[in-house]
Motif scaffolding. Sequence first.
Motif, PDB file in Angstrom:
ATOM      1  N   PHE A  11      51.476  37.873  28.151  1.00  0.00           N
ATOM      2  CA  PHE A  11      52.206  37.984  26.890  1.00  0.00           C
ATOM      3  C   PHE A  11      52.187  39.430  26.404  1.00  0.00           C
ATOM      4  CE2 PHE A  11      52.484  37.944  22.243  1.00  0.00           C
ATOM      5  CZ  PHE A  11      53.727  37.348  22.098  1.00  0.00           C
ATOM      6  N   GLU A  12      51.039  40.071  26.499  1.00  0.00           N
ATOM      7  CA  GLU A  12      50.941  41.472  26.078  1.00  0.00           C
ATOM      8  C   GLU A  12      51.871  42.353  26.904  1.00  0.00           C
ATOM      9  OE1 GLU A  12      46.852  42.655  26.178  1.00  0.00           O
ATOM     10  OE2 GLU A  12      46.341  41.404  24.452  1.00  0.00           O
ATOM     11  N   ALA A  13      51.969  42.086  28.186  1.00  0.00           N
ATOM     12  CA  ALA A  13      52.882  42.858  29.036  1.00  0.00           C
ATOM     13  C   ALA A  13      54.333  42.596  28.644  1.00  0.00           C
ATOM     14  CB  ALA A  13      52.660  42.512  30.506  1.00  0.00           C
ATOM     15  N   PHE A  14      54.653  41.341  28.334  1.00  0.00           N
ATOM     16  CA  PHE A  14      56.002  41.013  27.875  1.00  0.00           C
ATOM     17  C   PHE A  14      56.329  41.765  26.596  1.00  0.00           C
ATOM     18  CE2 PHE A  14      58.206  38.351  24.704  1.00  0.00           C
ATOM     19  CZ  PHE A  14      59.499  38.509  25.185  1.00  0.00           C
ATOM     20  N   VAL A  15      55.429  41.744  25.631  1.00  0.00           N
ATOM     21  CA  VAL A  15      55.662  42.436  24.360  1.00  0.00           C
ATOM     22  C   VAL A  15      55.812  43.936  24.589  1.00  0.00           C
ATOM     23  CG1 VAL A  15      54.666  43.012  22.105  1.00  0.00           C
ATOM     24  CG2 VAL A  15      54.576  40.653  22.953  1.00  0.00           C
ATOM     25  N   ALA A  16      54.975  44.496  25.432  1.00  0.00           N
ATOM     26  CA  ALA A  16      55.060  45.934  25.708  1.00  0.00           C
ATOM     27  C   ALA A  16      56.414  46.303  26.304  1.00  0.00           C
ATOM     28  CB  ALA A  16      53.933  46.355  26.649  1.00  0.00           C
ATOM     29  N   GLY A  17      56.962  45.437  27.120  1.00  0.00           N
ATOM     30  CA  GLY A  17      58.235  45.728  27.760  1.00  0.00           C
ATOM     31  C   GLY A  17      59.456  45.381  26.944  1.00  0.00           C
ATOM     32  N   ALA A  18      59.357  44.378  26.081  1.00  0.00           N
ATOM     33  CA  ALA A  18      60.543  43.873  25.389  1.00  0.00           C
ATOM     34  C   ALA A  18      60.596  44.187  23.897  1.00  0.00           C
ATOM     35  CB  ALA A  18      60.625  42.355  25.571  1.00  0.00           C
ATOM     36  N   ALA A  19      59.501  44.593  23.303  1.00  0.00           N
ATOM     37  CA  ALA A  19      59.463  44.752  21.842  1.00  0.00           C
ATOM     38  C   ALA A  19      60.459  45.783  21.333  1.00  0.00           C
ATOM     39  CB  ALA A  19      58.051  45.108  21.384  1.00  0.00           C
ATOM     40  N   GLY A  20      60.658  46.868  22.064  1.00  0.00           N
ATOM     41  CA  GLY A  20      61.594  47.891  21.613  1.00  0.00           C
ATOM     42  C   GLY A  20      63.016  47.372  21.517  1.00  0.00           C
ATOM     43  N   ARG A  21      63.457  46.695  22.560  1.00  0.00           N
ATOM     44  CA  ARG A  21      64.823  46.140  22.542  1.00  0.00           C
ATOM     45  C   ARG A  21      64.942  45.034  21.502  1.00  0.00           C
ATOM     46  NH1 ARG A  21      69.419  46.025  26.226  1.00  0.00           N
ATOM     47  NH2 ARG A  21      70.658  44.206  25.685  1.00  0.00           N
ATOM     48  N   LEU A  22      63.935  44.187  21.389  1.00  0.00           N
ATOM     49  CA  LEU A  22      63.977  43.127  20.385  1.00  0.00           C
ATOM     50  C   LEU A  22      63.971  43.700  18.971  1.00  0.00           C
ATOM     51  CD1 LEU A  22      61.581  40.600  22.118  1.00  0.00           C
ATOM     52  CD2 LEU A  22      64.001  40.194  21.581  1.00  0.00           C
ATOM     53  N   LEU A  23      63.240  44.781  18.749  1.00  0.00           N
ATOM     54  CA  LEU A  23      63.270  45.421  17.432  1.00  0.00           C
ATOM     55  C   LEU A  23      64.664  45.960  17.146  1.00  0.00           C
ATOM     56  CD1 LEU A  23      61.938  46.368  14.836  1.00  0.00           C
ATOM     57  CD2 LEU A  23      61.231  48.449  16.051  1.00  0.00           C
ATOM     58  N   HIS A  24      65.310  46.508  18.151  1.00  0.00           N
ATOM     59  CA  HIS A  24      66.672  47.007  17.948  1.00  0.00           C
ATOM     60  C   HIS A  24      67.617  45.863  17.598  1.00  0.00           C
ATOM     61  CE1 HIS A  24      70.430  49.262  19.080  1.00  0.00           C
ATOM     62  NE2 HIS A  24      69.862  49.995  18.150  1.00  0.00           N
ATOM     63  N   VAL A  25      67.464  44.714  18.241  1.00  0.00           N
ATOM     64  CA  VAL A  25      68.262  43.537  17.890  1.00  0.00           C
ATOM     65  C   VAL A  25      68.007  43.159  16.430  1.00  0.00           C
ATOM     66  CG1 VAL A  25      68.564  41.049  18.317  1.00  0.00           C
ATOM     67  CG2 VAL A  25      68.436  42.642  20.242  1.00  0.00           C
ATOM     68  N   ALA A  26      66.743  43.128  16.032  1.00  0.00           N
ATOM     69  CA  ALA A  26      66.401  42.773  14.650  1.00  0.00           C
ATOM     70  C   ALA A  26      66.977  43.779  13.657  1.00  0.00           C
ATOM     71  CB  ALA A  26      64.880  42.679  14.492  1.00  0.00           C
ATOM     72  N   VAL A  27      66.931  45.050  13.996  1.00  0.00           N
ATOM     73  CA  VAL A  27      67.478  46.091  13.117  1.00  0.00           C
ATOM     74  C   VAL A  27      68.989  45.932  12.990  1.00  0.00           C
ATOM     75  CG1 VAL A  27      67.920  48.585  12.978  1.00  0.00           C
ATOM     76  CG2 VAL A  27      65.615  47.741  13.415  1.00  0.00           C
ATOM     77  N   LEU A  28      69.666  45.635  14.083  1.00  0.00           N
ATOM     78  CA  LEU A  28      71.108  45.405  14.013  1.00  0.00           C
ATOM     79  C   LEU A  28      71.419  44.197  13.134  1.00  0.00           C
ATOM     80  CD1 LEU A  28      72.138  46.073  17.724  1.00  0.00           C
ATOM     81  CD2 LEU A  28      72.714  47.475  15.725  1.00  0.00           C
ATOM     82  N   LEU A  29      70.642  43.143  13.273  1.00  0.00           N
ATOM     83  CA  LEU A  29      70.878  41.943  12.479  1.00  0.00           C
ATOM     84  C   LEU A  29      70.659  42.184  10.983  1.00  0.00           C
ATOM     85  CD1 LEU A  29      69.277  39.212  14.760  1.00  0.00           C
ATOM     86  CD2 LEU A  29      71.720  39.607  14.352  1.00  0.00           C
ATOM     87  N   THR A  30      69.586  42.857  10.645  1.00  0.00           N
ATOM     88  CA  THR A  30      69.274  43.076   9.226  1.00  0.00           C
ATOM     89  C   THR A  30      70.054  44.234   8.626  1.00  0.00           C
ATOM     90  OG1 THR A  30      67.409  44.531   9.752  1.00  0.00           O
ATOM     91  CG2 THR A  30      66.929  42.162   9.461  1.00  0.00           C
ATOM     92  N   ALA A  31      70.704  45.031   9.461  1.00  0.00           N
ATOM     93  CA  ALA A  31      71.468  46.211   9.026  1.00  0.00           C
ATOM     94  C   ALA A  31      70.594  47.210   8.288  1.00  0.00           C
ATOM     95  CB  ALA A  31      72.680  45.812   8.185  1.00  0.00           C
ATOM     96  N   GLU A  32      69.335  47.255   8.683  1.00  0.00           N
ATOM     97  CA  GLU A  32      68.427  48.244   8.116  1.00  0.00           C
ATOM     98  C   GLU A  32      68.462  49.495   8.981  1.00  0.00           C
ATOM     99  OE1 GLU A  32      64.582  46.282   6.293  1.00  0.00           O
ATOM    100  OE2 GLU A  32      64.913  45.597   8.339  1.00  0.00           O
TER     101      GLU A  32
END
Length: 157
Positions: A11-32
């Motif tokens: 799970f830690e490896a998954f988060v390390a690899g995917a968190a950046g892209r997922l954060l970008h998705v979240a930022v696009l959604l919230t328009a922040e």
Amino acid sequence: MDRRSGRDPEFEAFVAGAAGRLLHVAVLLTAEPLYAAPAGASGRTPAATAAPAARRILAGALARTYAHWERLRGDDPYDHTRQELCAAYARTARRLPPGTGVLARLGPLERLVLVMRVYEGVAEEVTAAQLGLTPERVEAVCNRAVATMRAPAQEAA
């Protein structure tokens, strides 16, 4: 896996690899805006204060993914986390403050569809199933969102 520490290396490896892209998705959604102004009187760093709603819904999505981690064996954890992220955004979109990010001109449904279809490349049928819409509705919403983004921004009077 060391259950005593509560950590799962996969799970830690998954988060390390995917968190950046997922954060970008979240930022696009919230328009922040992802990047805040330099640290002010509070002394906090810009990274610690940037996109708080996006970070909050991403943290919740990752927590729900971790809770189902053992059941996800063989499934794509990125897809599962993205679904959780989109569901969390859909539940809270109307309570979020208006954003100033790149997709701020779009409504919540338009943002969801545009991010899933264009940014994430999710198939129309899959997007429709995840959002509880017909594929035709997804196509119409996506076309409307693209047209809105292509149109020049209205000048404030």
